[in-house]
Design an enzyme around this catalytic site. Structure first.
Site, short mmCIF file in Angstrom:
data_model
loop_
_atom_site.label_atom_id
_atom_site.label_comp_id
_atom_site.label_asym_id
_atom_site.label_seq_id
_atom_site.Cartn_x
_atom_site.Cartn_y
_atom_site.Cartn_z
N HIS A 171 -16.13 0.26 -72.76
CA HIS A 171 -14.96 0.97 -73.32
C HIS A 171 -13.64 0.40 -72.81
O HIS A 171 -12.58 0.76 -73.32
CB HIS A 171 -15.03 2.47 -72.99
CG HIS A 171 -16.20 3.15 -73.63
ND1 HIS A 171 -16.42 3.13 -74.98
CD2 HIS A 171 -17.24 3.86 -73.09
CE1 HIS A 171 -17.54 3.79 -75.25
NE2 HIS A 171 -18.06 4.24 -74.13
N ASP A 296 -28.26 5.93 -73.09
CA ASP A 296 -27.78 7.22 -73.61
C ASP A 296 -28.24 7.43 -75.05
O ASP A 296 -27.93 8.46 -75.66
CB ASP A 296 -26.26 7.39 -73.45
CG ASP A 296 -25.46 6.13 -73.59
OD1 ASP A 296 -26.02 5.09 -73.98
OD2 ASP A 296 -24.23 6.18 -73.34
N1 Q9C Z 1 -19.17 15.78 -73.10
C1 Q9C Z 1 -20.48 5.16 -71.56
O1 Q9C Z 1 -21.57 5.54 -71.97
N2 Q9C Z 1 -16.96 11.42 -73.13
N3 Q9C Z 1 -19.38 5.92 -71.67
C2 Q9C Z 1 -17.99 12.25 -72.62
C3 Q9C Z 1 -19.16 14.44 -72.65
C4 Q9C Z 1 -16.90 10.09 -72.59
C5 Q9C Z 1 -19.40 7.21 -72.30
C6 Q9C Z 1 -17.96 13.65 -73.17
C7 Q9C Z 1 -18.15 9.29 -72.85
C8 Q9C Z 1 -18.08 7.90 -72.27
C9 Q9C Z 1 -20.35 3.84 -70.90
ZN ZN Z 2 -22.46 5.24 -73.72
#
Ligand code: Q9C
Ligand code: ZN
Length: 371
Positions: A171, A296
């Site tokens: 990101h 994920d």
């Molecule tokens: N309710 C990576 O997997 N928002 N980043 C999370 C959770 C941010 C994920 C909200 C997600 C970032 C590297």
């Molecule tokens: Zn992710």
């Protein structure tokens, strides 16, 4: 397979993140990397080694030096400014409409990084989900060195190497951190590979989320193709990028390939998407692929909404290796801690053409039931 790991990540010891204005338990925690390391060590087929330091050069080859300098001093600045928080999060972000009517030249000339650290975090940050603590900078530098050391191993002749990067990276854009990411490990690795080989490089992003940072960095580049399978940004972070019609511009036109998937995407949906992604990579010349690997996508992930199971990671790893290109595999997200080790073991064994020998993952059965 050789695995690169450093305990430097332990200094990024966050416990909470901000979600829609509230403090919630952090997802991107140190236990993630320790679970994966333990599983790979117990497998017996992986050798874990430490990264070597690569300095600022490979970082500023893709990132604004201002981002590097901000991350280096952010924690001490917060303390120097007398802000007694447990972690640094931004106060105000520069929403694009704040500058409506101003020419790009005027924005460049007049809008600048403030001195207040909450404003500085807004200037460089994307969102409130990347809490910064005392050890974050050293951990993020460690993750970059892990990625670059995996590159070195492949350039020295390995067919594949796995960098256990933490914090993750995809990101993070040229001049922005966010989404648990500080430096873009995969983009830095890809840039180093372009420089070392003179070849075209492909990045295959298999994290659940769209890698907006990687896409941004290579948007106009004809020498790095970015192919990503991810949740449709209409319903999932990062919301504002990741759609099919984002194909790149200039020399990069056609080099950016986004494959968004629906909520509940199954193993079959994912394998079909994987085949499309691999076709796109096979269509361009080059001998190396950087894989941004996230778990994920797993069915039980607390922030994802796909339905993948552990055995599919073995098959995806097998298909990616069947490209016949050298692989630099870098860890991105994946937040269901009990299964991270098994999912990593499955993927990497698949990539090596070794069979998968499922083991009970910390009391979680293959169907996700908790013993
Ligand atoms: N309710 C990576 O997997 N928002 N980043 C999370 C959770 C941010 C994920 C909200 C997600 C970032 C590297
Ligand atoms: Zn992710």
């Amino acid at each position: 397979m050789q695995v690169v790991y450093t305990p430097a990540h332990l200094g990024h010891d966050i416990t909470v993140e901000t979600f829609m204005g509230l403090s919630v338990p952090a997802n991107e925690v140190a236990e993630r990397a320790e679970r994966i390391r333990a599983a790979l060590e117990s497998d017996g087929g992986f050798t874990v080694s430490a990264p070597t330091e690569h300095g600022d050069g490979p970082i500023t080859a893709v990132h604004d030096v201002g981002l590097l300098r901000f991350l280096e001093v952010a924690w001490s600045e917060m303390r120097a400014q007398g802000i007694p928080r447990a972690f640094l999060a931004a106060d105000t972000y520069p929403n694009r409409s704040m500058f409506e009517g101003m020419s790009p030249e005027a924005v460049a000339r007049l809008v600048r990084e403030p001195s207040h650290v909450g404003g500085r975090a807004g200037f460089w940050g994307l969102d409130s989900a990347a809490p910064l603590v005392a050890g974050t900078y050293v951990a993020a530098r460690g993750a970059v060195d892990v990625a670059l050391t995996a590159v070195d191993l492949v350039l020295a002749g390995a067919d594949a190497a796995y960098g256990l990067c933490r914090p993750p990276g995809h990101h993070a854009a040229r001049a922005m951190y966010g989404g648990y990411c500080f430096f873009n490990n995969a983009a830095i690795a890809a840039q180093a590979l372009v420089e070392a080989t003179g070849e075209r490089v492909a990045i295959l992003d298999l994290d659940f989320h769209h890698g907006n940072g990687t896409q941004q960095i290579f948007w106009r580049r004809g020498d790095v193709r970015y192919v990503s399978i991810h949740a449709d940004p209409d319903r999932q972070y990062p919301y504002f990028l990741g759609r099919v019609d984002e194909i790149g511009e200039g020399d990069g036109a056609g080099e950016n390939v986004n494959i968004p998937l629906r909520a509940g995407a199954t193993n079959d949906d994912y394998l079909a998407a994987t085949d499309r992604a691999l076709e796109s990579i096979a269509a361009v010349p080059g001998s190396v692929v950087v894989v941004s690997l996230g778990f994920d996508t797993y069915g039980l992930d607390p922030i994802g909404d796909f339905a993948l199971t552990t055995d599919i990671y073995h098959e995806v790893g097998r298909r990616v290796a069947a490209l016949g290109r050298r692989l630099i595999i870098l860890q991105e997200g994946g937040y269901h801690r009990p299964t991270l080790g098994e999912n990593a073991r499955a993927w990497l064994r698949g990539a090596e053409g070794r069979p998968f020998d499922p083991r009970p993952a910390s009391g979680v059965g293959p169907d996700g039931s908790v013993a």
